[in-house]
Design a protein around this motif. Structure first.
Motif, mmCIF file in Angstrom:
data_model
loop_
_atom_site.group_PDB
_atom_site.id
_atom_site.type_symbol
_atom_site.label_atom_id
_atom_site.label_comp_id
_atom_site.label_asym_id
_atom_site.label_seq_id
_atom_site.Cartn_x
_atom_site.Cartn_y
_atom_site.Cartn_z
ATOM 1 N N GLN A 212 0.800 -1.217 0.000
ATOM 2 C CA GLN A 212 0.000 0.000 0.000
ATOM 3 C C GLN A 212 0.837 1.273 0.000
ATOM 4 N N PHE A 213 2.067 1.201 0.498
ATOM 5 C CA PHE A 213 2.944 2.372 0.495
ATOM 6 C C PHE A 213 4.388 1.890 0.463
ATOM 7 N N ASP A 214 5.284 2.765 0.046
ATOM 8 C CA ASP A 214 6.708 2.420 0.009
ATOM 9 C C ASP A 214 7.503 3.623 0.494
ATOM 10 N N SER A 215 8.444 3.363 1.402
ATOM 11 C CA SER A 215 9.197 4.454 2.018
ATOM 12 C C SER A 215 10.671 4.426 1.638
ATOM 13 N N LYS A 216 11.249 5.607 1.551
ATOM 14 C CA LYS A 216 12.686 5.809 1.390
ATOM 15 C C LYS A 216 13.132 6.782 2.484
ATOM 16 N N PHE A 217 14.448 6.959 2.609
ATOM 17 C CA PHE A 217 14.977 7.940 3.556
ATOM 18 C C PHE A 217 15.921 8.882 2.805
ATOM 19 N N ALA A 218 15.622 10.172 2.870
ATOM 20 C CA ALA A 218 16.412 11.163 2.140
ATOM 21 C C ALA A 218 17.828 11.240 2.686
ATOM 22 N N SER A 219 18.810 11.137 1.797
ATOM 23 C CA SER A 219 20.214 11.251 2.214
ATOM 24 C C SER A 219 20.583 12.692 2.529
ATOM 25 N N ALA A 220 19.989 13.629 1.784
ATOM 26 C CA ALA A 220 20.302 15.052 1.959
ATOM 27 C C ALA A 220 19.038 15.872 1.764
ATOM 28 N N ASP A 221 19.084 17.124 2.206
ATOM 29 C CA ASP A 221 17.953 18.028 2.002
ATOM 30 C C ASP A 221 17.576 18.071 0.524
ATOM 31 N N ASP A 222 16.282 18.204 0.270
ATOM 32 C CA ASP A 222 15.812 18.215 -1.115
ATOM 33 C C ASP A 222 14.495 18.994 -1.185
ATOM 34 N N MET A 223 14.092 19.309 -2.397
ATOM 35 C CA MET A 223 12.817 19.961 -2.650
ATOM 36 C C MET A 223 12.060 19.124 -3.672
ATOM 37 N N LEU A 224 10.876 18.638 -3.311
ATOM 38 C CA LEU A 224 10.051 17.891 -4.253
ATOM 39 C C LEU A 224 9.483 18.831 -5.304
ATOM 40 N N PRO A 225 9.116 18.319 -6.477
ATOM 41 C CA PRO A 225 8.595 19.176 -7.548
ATOM 42 C C PRO A 225 7.376 19.998 -7.157
ATOM 43 N N ASP A 226 6.581 19.525 -6.171
ATOM 44 C CA ASP A 226 5.400 20.296 -5.768
ATOM 45 C C ASP A 226 5.738 21.397 -4.769
ATOM 46 N N GLY A 227 7.040 21.572 -4.467
ATOM 47 C CA GLY A 227 7.469 22.619 -3.554
ATOM 48 C C GLY A 227 7.628 22.180 -2.119
#
Length: 500
Positions: free
Chosen positions: A367-382
């Motif tokens: 139903q869902f899949d998770s990751k862990f961000a290695s560094a700060d980021d900005m998703l395309p939706d802001g």
């Protein structure tokens, strides 16, 4: 091991340092979570479970929140989790910025005891090595043919006879039947081992029970606000962590014995099961165990979950069943006794293919899949993402988003996948049921063929009716979607009207 009283005193010290930490239960003992309490409505509802008064499942509450969000993205601060149902964000996470969104150490820790260094828990070189090997093996014509023969044999000699023997005998838990079917099939394919779970007597398999328990308890670790909770329980060997340790011991014992027996037999190159083929390259038995257990998890639970959702939907939509039967009659003939289609015949059944994909849109096995961000980021939706935080995309919610699938998104309508009667695939970022990007599922085609083979056999041979179709589907905690209470059905002879 430190005494329990010492652990509690240490945790109490944290309380004196900060009074903004929520209390959580450690199998009866009061301990403190290390994540700060957030006062927002979403976090308060999550911590108190007040959402459950309105929604049957956590995934339905998340769906509601994601629908209400202008960007299709929300934050659950106490979990340090950004959840999205935005296809543009999904592509960013799984493809464009793939290197910034690994599984990550927190995920590795949660599933490490069960999956070890297996492909679904690995990053970096270990993941690339297994991915390359799996791609070569699963892409092999001989291996795919071997898998198809296993599925056909299991349907013909066990699944159909079992359900035929249960006609007129009251309710049958079809979810349990599918889990037995897929466990037998994937054990044969992965290990060359037949656990015999689908025999007419429906025997209890200690291996299957241990594997189920280990999967469920591993998944429950992720629900804790703080990883320190389950880690403390593991350190003390109490409660759910003790049960998990015992279950994994049993899983390991069987896996290790199978590997030892296979090494004694030799001749790896002449065998088609995954274990034999991997043994030709890998000498580390612990690593082999990790690899095969990962494939066992993927091939068993996902297929059983997808088939359960398919028949739940089919029972509510008899017109879809009628159209599947009509299409199969055109390709295979109208004899209900002829239930096994060849691979070539199924290639011509576009409506069946569409129905299977449509069922997974509404009931994705994962139903869902998770990751862990290695560094700060900005998703395309802001949306800003902090390094070290969890980022989750939610296929269950995505299948219920009007902005993605239109105003009829809650309807089971296979026709949305057809163009002039021919199946037309959707973008994997819009339909990430099999993931997408570099981690896209290598076993997708084999899984879909297995699902279609089972669905077609049962639809052509029986009338399968779910008991209580007016009720909402409810799910139990786990790595894959499992319907709480199973899927009770009544199995009858196929209605003669369909044989005309």
């Amino acid at each position: 091991m430190p005494p329990f009283s010492f652990l509690l005193r240490s945790l109490s010290l944290s309380l004196r340092l900060s009074l903004s930490f929520p209390a959580v239960s450690l199998d009866g003992a009061l301990v403190l979570a290390v994540a700060p309490l957030c006062s927002c409505d979403v976090c308060a509802s999550y911590l108190s479970s007040s959402w459950s008064s309105e929604f049957p499942n956590l995934c339905d509450w998340y769906t509601h929140l994601l629908r209400s969000s202008p960007t299709g993205t929300i934050h659950v601060h106490v979990l340090r989790n950004t959840i999205t149902a935005n296809p543009v964000n999904v592509e960013h996470i799984v493809r464009a910025r793939f290197d910034n969104y690994p599984k990550g150490k927190p995920f590795n820790a949660i599933l490490g005891d069960l999956l070890g260094r297996g492909i679904f828990n690995a990053d970096g070189e270990s993941w690339r090595f297994q991915r390359k090997m799996a791609s070569l093996e699963l892409g092999s014509v001989s291996v795919r043919a071997y898998a198809f023969d296993i599925v056909r044999g299991e349907i013909e000699t066990r699944l159909v006879p079992l359900l035929a023997s249960r006609m007129g005998c009251g309710n049958v838990d079809l979810q349990d039947v599918f889990r037995r079917f897929s466990f037998d099939s994937i054990c044969k394919f992965s290990f060359g081992l037949d656990p015999g779970c689908l025999q007419l007597s429906l025997p209890v398999s200690s291996f299957a029970l241990a594997f189920d328990l280990a999967s469920r308890l591993s998944a429950e670790r992720a629900a804790h606000v703080s990883h320190g909770v389950w880690k403390a329980k593991r350190l003390l060997n109490v409660g759910s962590e003790r049960r998990l340790r015992d279950a994994i011991k049993l899983v390991n014992a069987l896996a290790e014995e199978v590997i030892r027996q296979r090494r004694r037999l030799g001749s790896f190159a002449t065998r088609n099961d995954l274990l034999s083929r991997f043994m030709g390259t890998v000498d580390d038995d612990v690593y082999l165990r990790d690899i095969v257990i990962s494939f066992l998890l993927a091939g068993r639970d996902t297929v059983a979950s997808a088939l359960t959702g398919f028949f739940w939907l089919l029972s509510r939509n008899p017109e879809v069943e009628r159209l599947i039967r009509g299409e199969s009659d055109l390709v295979m003939g109208s004899s209900a006794g002829d239930v096994l289609a060849s691979f070539e015949q199924m290639q011509h059944m576009h409506y069946l293919h569409a129905a299977v994909h449509e069922s997974m849109r509404l009931f994705p096995p994962v139903q869902f899949d998770s990751k862990f961000a290695s560094a700060d980021d900005m998703l395309p939706d802001g949306t800003a993402v902090g390094g070290g935080t969890r980022v989750t995309y939610h296929p269950y919610a995505m299948g219920r988003m009007q902005r993605i699938w239109g105003p009829d998104c809650l309807e089971f309508r296979p026709e949305r996948w057809l163009q002039d009667g021919v199946f037309r695939p959707e973008s994997l970022y819009k339909f990430p049921v099999f993931q997408a990007g570099p981690r896209a599922c290598l076993g997708k085609e084999m899984a879909v063929v297995e699902m279609k083979s089972v669905a077609l056999a049962l639809v052509r041979r029986f009338d399968v009716r779910v008991v209580g179709t007016d009720q909402q589907a409810r799910f139990s905690p786990g790595l894959t979607a499992t319907m709480s209470g199973g899927l009770p059905v009544i199995v009858q002879e196929r209605d003669s009207i369909y044989q005309k």
